[in-house]
Design a protein around this motif. Structure first.
Motif, PDB file in Angstrom:
ATOM      1  N   GLU A   1      31.411  59.154  58.156  1.00  0.00           N
ATOM      2  CA  GLU A   1      31.222  57.527  58.352  1.00  0.00           C
ATOM      3  C   GLU A   1      32.160  56.900  57.264  1.00  0.00           C
ATOM      4  O   GLU A   1      31.874  57.085  56.348  1.00  0.00           O
ATOM      5  N   PRO A   2      33.014  55.982  57.709  1.00  0.00           N
ATOM      6  CA  PRO A   2      34.146  55.317  56.843  1.00  0.00           C
ATOM      7  C   PRO A   2      33.546  54.456  55.966  1.00  0.00           C
ATOM      8  O   PRO A   2      32.322  53.591  56.244  1.00  0.00           O
ATOM      9  N   THR A   3      33.902  54.169  54.721  1.00  0.00           N
ATOM     10  CA  THR A   3      33.457  53.480  53.615  1.00  0.00           C
ATOM     11  C   THR A   3      33.818  52.094  54.134  1.00  0.00           C
ATOM     12  O   THR A   3      35.107  51.631  54.424  1.00  0.00           O
ATOM     13  N   PRO A   4      32.789  51.095  53.949  1.00  0.00           N
ATOM     14  CA  PRO A   4      33.223  49.795  54.397  1.00  0.00           C
ATOM     15  C   PRO A   4      34.274  48.937  53.495  1.00  0.00           C
ATOM     16  O   PRO A   4      34.454  49.426  52.216  1.00  0.00           O
ATOM     17  N   ALA A   5      34.990  48.251  53.928  1.00  0.00           N
ATOM     18  CA  ALA A   5      35.978  47.518  53.157  1.00  0.00           C
ATOM     19  C   ALA A   5      35.152  46.839  52.044  1.00  0.00           C
ATOM     20  O   ALA A   5      34.255  46.468  51.840  1.00  0.00           O
ATOM     21  N   ALA A   6      36.097  46.684  50.736  1.00  0.00           N
ATOM     22  CA  ALA A   6      35.516  46.165  49.837  1.00  0.00           C
ATOM     23  C   ALA A   6      36.280  44.776  49.532  1.00  0.00           C
ATOM     24  O   ALA A   6      37.650  44.913  49.510  1.00  0.00           O
ATOM     25  N   PRO A   7      35.597  43.774  48.889  1.00  0.00           N
ATOM     26  CA  PRO A   7      36.206  42.448  48.380  1.00  0.00           C
ATOM     27  C   PRO A   7      37.140  42.837  47.519  1.00  0.00           C
ATOM     28  O   PRO A   7      36.930  43.600  46.680  1.00  0.00           O
ATOM     29  N   GLU A   8      38.191  42.066  47.245  1.00  0.00           N
ATOM     30  CA  GLU A   8      38.890  41.847  46.105  1.00  0.00           C
ATOM     31  C   GLU A   8      38.438  41.132  44.932  1.00  0.00           C
ATOM     32  O   GLU A   8      37.738  40.094  45.394  1.00  0.00           O
ATOM     33  N   GLY A   9      38.816  41.334  43.871  1.00  0.00           N
ATOM     34  CA  GLY A   9      38.479  40.305  42.453  1.00  0.00           C
ATOM     35  C   GLY A   9      37.738  41.424  41.796  1.00  0.00           C
ATOM     36  O   GLY A   9      37.471  42.534  41.780  1.00  0.00           O
ATOM     37  N   THR A  10      37.720  40.733  40.240  1.00  0.00           N
ATOM     38  CA  THR A  10      37.065  41.481  39.367  1.00  0.00           C
ATOM     39  C   THR A  10      35.577  41.459  39.482  1.00  0.00           C
ATOM     40  O   THR A  10      35.045  40.844  40.314  1.00  0.00           O
ATOM     41  N   LEU A  12      33.145  40.573  37.550  1.00  0.00           N
ATOM     42  CA  LEU A  12      32.581  39.500  37.249  1.00  0.00           C
ATOM     43  C   LEU A  12      32.824  38.267  38.182  1.00  0.00           C
ATOM     44  O   LEU A  12      31.942  37.446  38.383  1.00  0.00           O
ATOM     45  N   GLU A  13      34.041  38.199  39.009  1.00  0.00           N
ATOM     46  CA  GLU A  13      34.416  37.326  39.998  1.00  0.00           C
ATOM     47  C   GLU A  13      33.406  37.560  41.264  1.00  0.00           C
ATOM     48  O   GLU A  13      32.635  36.524  41.853  1.00  0.00           O
ATOM     49  N   LEU A  14      33.087  38.757  41.364  1.00  0.00           N
ATOM     50  CA  LEU A  14      32.241  39.088  42.568  1.00  0.00           C
ATOM     51  C   LEU A  14      30.881  38.968  42.071  1.00  0.00           C
ATOM     52  O   LEU A  14      29.933  38.218  42.925  1.00  0.00           O
ATOM     53  N   VAL A  15      30.507  39.134  40.974  1.00  0.00           N
ATOM     54  CA  VAL A  15      29.028  38.771  40.541  1.00  0.00           C
ATOM     55  C   VAL A  15      28.898  37.287  40.639  1.00  0.00           C
ATOM     56  O   VAL A  15      27.855  36.907  41.124  1.00  0.00           O
ATOM     57  N   LEU A  33      29.942  43.456  50.183  1.00  0.00           N
ATOM     58  CA  LEU A  33      30.514  44.221  49.093  1.00  0.00           C
ATOM     59  C   LEU A  33      30.821  45.498  49.235  1.00  0.00           C
ATOM     60  O   LEU A  33      31.798  46.080  48.645  1.00  0.00           O
ATOM     61  N   GLY A  34      30.548  46.227  50.222  1.00  0.00           N
ATOM     62  CA  GLY A  34      30.976  47.421  50.828  1.00  0.00           C
ATOM     63  C   GLY A  34      31.034  48.480  49.502  1.00  0.00           C
ATOM     64  O   GLY A  34      29.935  48.635  48.977  1.00  0.00           O
ATOM     65  N   SER A  35      32.180  49.230  49.161  1.00  0.00           N
ATOM     66  CA  SER A  35      32.074  50.215  48.476  1.00  0.00           C
ATOM     67  C   SER A  35      31.857  49.823  46.853  1.00  0.00           C
ATOM     68  O   SER A  35      31.755  50.296  46.099  1.00  0.00           O
ATOM     69  N   ARG A  36      31.793  48.406  46.745  1.00  0.00           N
ATOM     70  CA  ARG A  36      31.756  47.781  45.199  1.00  0.00           C
ATOM     71  C   ARG A  36      30.288  47.392  45.308  1.00  0.00           C
ATOM     72  O   ARG A  36      30.088  46.644  44.088  1.00  0.00           O
ATOM     73  N   TYR A  37      29.521  47.716  46.072  1.00  0.00           N
ATOM     74  CA  TYR A  37      28.220  46.970  46.082  1.00  0.00           C
ATOM     75  C   TYR A  37      27.425  47.492  44.615  1.00  0.00           C
ATOM     76  O   TYR A  37      26.943  46.737  43.910  1.00  0.00           O
ATOM     77  N   ASP A  38      27.454  48.955  44.556  1.00  0.00           N
ATOM     78  CA  ASP A  38      26.771  49.516  43.236  1.00  0.00           C
ATOM     79  C   ASP A  38      27.447  48.875  41.841  1.00  0.00           C
ATOM     80  O   ASP A  38      26.626  48.373  40.955  1.00  0.00           O
ATOM     81  N   GLU A  39      28.491  48.682  41.772  1.00  0.00           N
ATOM     82  CA  GLU A  39      29.373  48.018  40.680  1.00  0.00           C
ATOM     83  C   GLU A  39      28.867  46.717  40.489  1.00  0.00           C
ATOM     84  O   GLU A  39      28.522  46.401  39.252  1.00  0.00           O
ATOM     85  N   VAL A  40      28.767  45.988  41.391  1.00  0.00           N
ATOM     86  CA  VAL A  40      28.526  44.635  41.229  1.00  0.00           C
ATOM     87  C   VAL A  40      26.962  44.408  41.034  1.00  0.00           C
ATOM     88  O   VAL A  40      26.314  43.687  40.151  1.00  0.00           O
ATOM     89  N   GLN A  41      26.057  45.055  41.669  1.00  0.00           N
ATOM     90  CA  GLN A  41      24.861  44.998  41.760  1.00  0.00           C
ATOM     91  C   GLN A  41      24.022  45.558  40.230  1.00  0.00           C
ATOM     92  O   GLN A  41      23.067  44.865  39.712  1.00  0.00           O
ATOM     93  N   SER A  42      24.823  46.411  39.972  1.00  0.00           N
ATOM     94  CA  SER A  42      24.427  46.930  38.518  1.00  0.00           C
ATOM     95  C   SER A  42      24.485  45.825  37.475  1.00  0.00           C
ATOM     96  O   SER A  42      23.769  45.527  36.545  1.00  0.00           O
ATOM     97  N   VAL A  43      25.471  44.909  37.422  1.00  0.00           N
ATOM     98  CA  VAL A  43      25.815  43.826  36.657  1.00  0.00           C
ATOM     99  C   VAL A  43      24.746  42.838  36.986  1.00  0.00           C
ATOM    100  O   VAL A  43      24.209  42.221  35.955  1.00  0.00           O
TER     101      VAL A  43
END
Length: 71
Positions: A1-10, A12-15, A33-43
């Motif tokens: 299964e392909p990784t979902p697209a991830a939004p651009e930005g830092t 903190l910008e996504l948070v 948030l796709g592949s950036r979900y864990d990174e953003v959700q942890s913050v």
């Protein structure tokens, strides 16, 4: 299964966008948030579980940079 697209930005910008409701909640947020979900959700989780005093200390220490997003 392909990784979902991830939004651009830092992270903190996504948070900030999550906190403003731009990505929704639950599965909607996870999909947006796709592949950036864990990174953003942890913050998000850290901010939600940390005392105001500790968050203030982190801001003063520069953990969140000096970008207007941190305000």
């Amino acid at each position: 299964e392909p990784t979902p697209a991830a939004p651009e930005g830092t992270t903190l910008e996504l948070v900030a966008k999550v906190m403003q409701g731009e990505f929704g909640n639950g599965d909607d947020r996870k999909n947006a948030l796709g592949s950036r979900y864990d990174e953003v959700q942890s913050v998000i989780d850290h901010i939600a579980s940390t005392s105001v005093s500790d968050l203030a200390d982190e801001v003063i220490a520069g953990k969140y940079g000096d970008n207007p997003v941190r305000e």
